[in-house]
Design a protein around this motif. Structure first.
Motif, PDB file in Angstrom:
ATOM      1  N   VAL A  21       0.839  -1.206   0.000  1.00  0.00           N
ATOM      2  CA  VAL A  21       0.000   0.000   0.000  1.00  0.00           C
ATOM      3  C   VAL A  21       0.874   1.257   0.000  1.00  0.00           C
ATOM      4  O   VAL A  21       0.656   2.184  -0.779  1.00  0.00           O
ATOM      5  CB  VAL A  21      -0.965  -0.005   1.211  1.00  0.00           C
ATOM      6  N   ALA A  22       1.883   1.284   0.880  1.00  0.00           N
ATOM      7  CA  ALA A  22       2.774   2.454   0.950  1.00  0.00           C
ATOM      8  C   ALA A  22       3.561   2.623  -0.344  1.00  0.00           C
ATOM      9  O   ALA A  22       3.717   3.747  -0.839  1.00  0.00           O
ATOM     10  CB  ALA A  22       3.734   2.301   2.128  1.00  0.00           C
ATOM     11  N   GLN A  23       4.043   1.523  -0.913  1.00  0.00           N
ATOM     12  CA  GLN A  23       4.801   1.600  -2.157  1.00  0.00           C
ATOM     13  C   GLN A  23       3.923   2.132  -3.289  1.00  0.00           C
ATOM     14  O   GLN A  23       4.351   2.997  -4.066  1.00  0.00           O
ATOM     15  CB  GLN A  23       5.353   0.224  -2.510  1.00  0.00           C
ATOM     16  N   ALA A  24       2.697   1.643  -3.395  1.00  0.00           N
ATOM     17  CA  ALA A  24       1.789   2.110  -4.443  1.00  0.00           C
ATOM     18  C   ALA A  24       1.481   3.599  -4.261  1.00  0.00           C
ATOM     19  O   ALA A  24       1.479   4.369  -5.225  1.00  0.00           O
ATOM     20  CB  ALA A  24       0.501   1.288  -4.430  1.00  0.00           C
ATOM     21  N   TRP A  25       1.228   4.008  -3.030  1.00  0.00           N
ATOM     22  CA  TRP A  25       0.908   5.409  -2.746  1.00  0.00           C
ATOM     23  C   TRP A  25       2.082   6.326  -3.109  1.00  0.00           C
ATOM     24  O   TRP A  25       1.904   7.342  -3.766  1.00  0.00           O
ATOM     25  CB  TRP A  25       0.540   5.566  -1.281  1.00  0.00           C
TER      26      TRP A  25
END
Length: 71
Positions: A21-25
């Protein structure tokens, strides 16, 4: 709807879920390369900027790390 909630709950129970999630964001905001692991592997194997100690990548040059941290 229930299946989506169950999938989301299961995803957040692992370390991979919040990382993804953090990487995509951050990738959507232009703060990280979209293919982060390929980027790190290239910096390690071909460019010699990073070294790998176990499962962790480290900068080879402290001055480069400081310069990037101060951006």
């Amino acid at each position: 709807m229930v299946a989506a909630a169950g999938l989301l709950a299961g995803l957040l129970q692992t370390a991979r879920g919040p990382f993804a999630v953090a990487q995509a964001w951050l990738a959507m905001r232009g703060r990280l390369p979209r293919e982060l692991m390929a980027f790190l592997a290239d910096a390690h194997e071909h460019r010699g900027v990073l070294r790998q100690v176990g499962t962790v990548y480290q900068f080879r040059h402290v001055e480069l790390q400081r310069r990037l941290a101060n951006r």
